[in-house]
Design an enzyme around this catalytic site. Structure first.
Site, mmCIF file in Angstrom:
data_model
loop_
_atom_site.group_PDB
_atom_site.id
_atom_site.type_symbol
_atom_site.label_atom_id
_atom_site.label_comp_id
_atom_site.label_asym_id
_atom_site.label_seq_id
_atom_site.Cartn_x
_atom_site.Cartn_y
_atom_site.Cartn_z
ATOM 1 N N THR A 47 21.081 -23.944 -14.379
ATOM 2 C CA THR A 47 19.621 -24.006 -14.478
ATOM 3 C C THR A 47 18.978 -22.743 -13.918
ATOM 4 O OG1 THR A 47 19.608 -26.413 -14.389
ATOM 5 C CG2 THR A 47 17.563 -25.294 -13.795
ATOM 6 N N ILE A 77 0.862 -1.174 0.000
ATOM 7 C CA ILE A 77 0.000 0.000 0.000
ATOM 8 C C ILE A 77 0.904 1.232 0.000
ATOM 9 C CG2 ILE A 77 -1.733 1.321 1.275
ATOM 10 C CD1 ILE A 77 -2.647 -1.316 2.552
ATOM 11 N N ASP A 108 -6.015 0.504 -10.925
ATOM 12 C CA ASP A 108 -4.634 0.943 -11.111
ATOM 13 C C ASP A 108 -4.341 1.202 -12.582
ATOM 14 O OD1 ASP A 108 -5.010 -1.806 -11.572
ATOM 15 O OD2 ASP A 108 -2.959 -2.319 -11.000
#
Length: 237
Positions: free
Chosen positions: A169, A17, A90
């Site tokens: 990897t 937030i 948003d």
């Protein structure tokens, strides 16, 4: 003369937030909060303009002096979207912020957060739609979650090498996630600029800084684009 607090801009994302105080038209005291309780302990008596991707937070904020952004809010842009009720606030706020920053251009807003969104707002101020795909850590975590032996690098990726071809990897997982996002953004931009010749790219979101120097297009890093959009919407009411 004392400074006047106009409004608190509240951006509630999937992982954080963020609040911004608007004092005499200036953005000040930007803070990040762990939860809504902490934020309201400070701002419960203040007027708020809110963008939230979480339904429960919206229900809580309705009890306060908070204007919650939705597709029904009066907007300075037009939404050309078939399901506006599903359009994230948003994304709406960022679209308005893009038009505020570059009113004479077609704008492509790339938000690199939990998910990556790529949205087009044309020079006439019409939101034309966009793309949603997994963000960087989500791509890394998904490869581990949906396989038996691949490791989860979503918490350690910043420590890995950024070569195109991985030699381990973990490096391969890193390269796949990073280069997948880069080519996706570049591909969308190059396709759209054929029809939108003044296309301008704006990067925002928590991982924007990581990709800023790696993209081919001329870009503008807009860390406050959602706040700019929220403030413009608040003034437009």
């Amino acid at each position: 003369m004392s400074e006047k607090l106009e409004v608190i801009l509240v951006d509630i994302g999937n992982s954080a937030i963020k609040t911004t105080e608007v004092i005499d038209g200036d953005f000040k005291n930007i803070q990040t909060w762990r939860n809504l309780v902490e934020m309201l302990a400070k701002y419960h008596d203040s007027p708020m303009m809110v963008s939230s991707v979480k339904r429960m937070e919206n229900e809580t904020l309705e009890k306060y002096d908070a204007k919650i952004l939705t597709h029904r809010t009066r907007l300075p842009i037009t939404l050309n979207y078939e399901t506006p009720e599903t359009l994230g606030s948003d994304r709406i706020a960022a679209a308005v912020g893009a038009c505020e920053l570059f009113p004479e251009k077609d704008n492509l807003v790339v938000d690199l957060g939990t998910c990556m969104t790529i949205d087009l707002i044309d020079r006439a101020g019409v939101f034309q739609g966009g793309v949603i795909s997994p963000g960087l850590p989500m791509r890394m975590k998904a490869m581990a979650d949906y396989t038996d032996q691949l490791p989860d690098i979503s918490e350690e990726w910043k420590e890995l090498k950024g070569e195109q071809l991985g030699k381990t990897t973990k490096e391969c997982l890193f390269s796949g996630a990073v280069w997948g996002i880069l080519h996706e953004i570049n591909g969308v931009f190059q396709t759209l600029e054929q029809d939108f010749t003044s296309l301008n790219m704006i990067l925002t979101g928590g991982d924007a800084h990581f990709f800023e120097s790696k993209l081919k297009a001329h870009i503008f890093a807009g860390s406050k684009i959602v706040q700019k959009g929220l403030y413009r919407i608040w003034k437009y009411q």
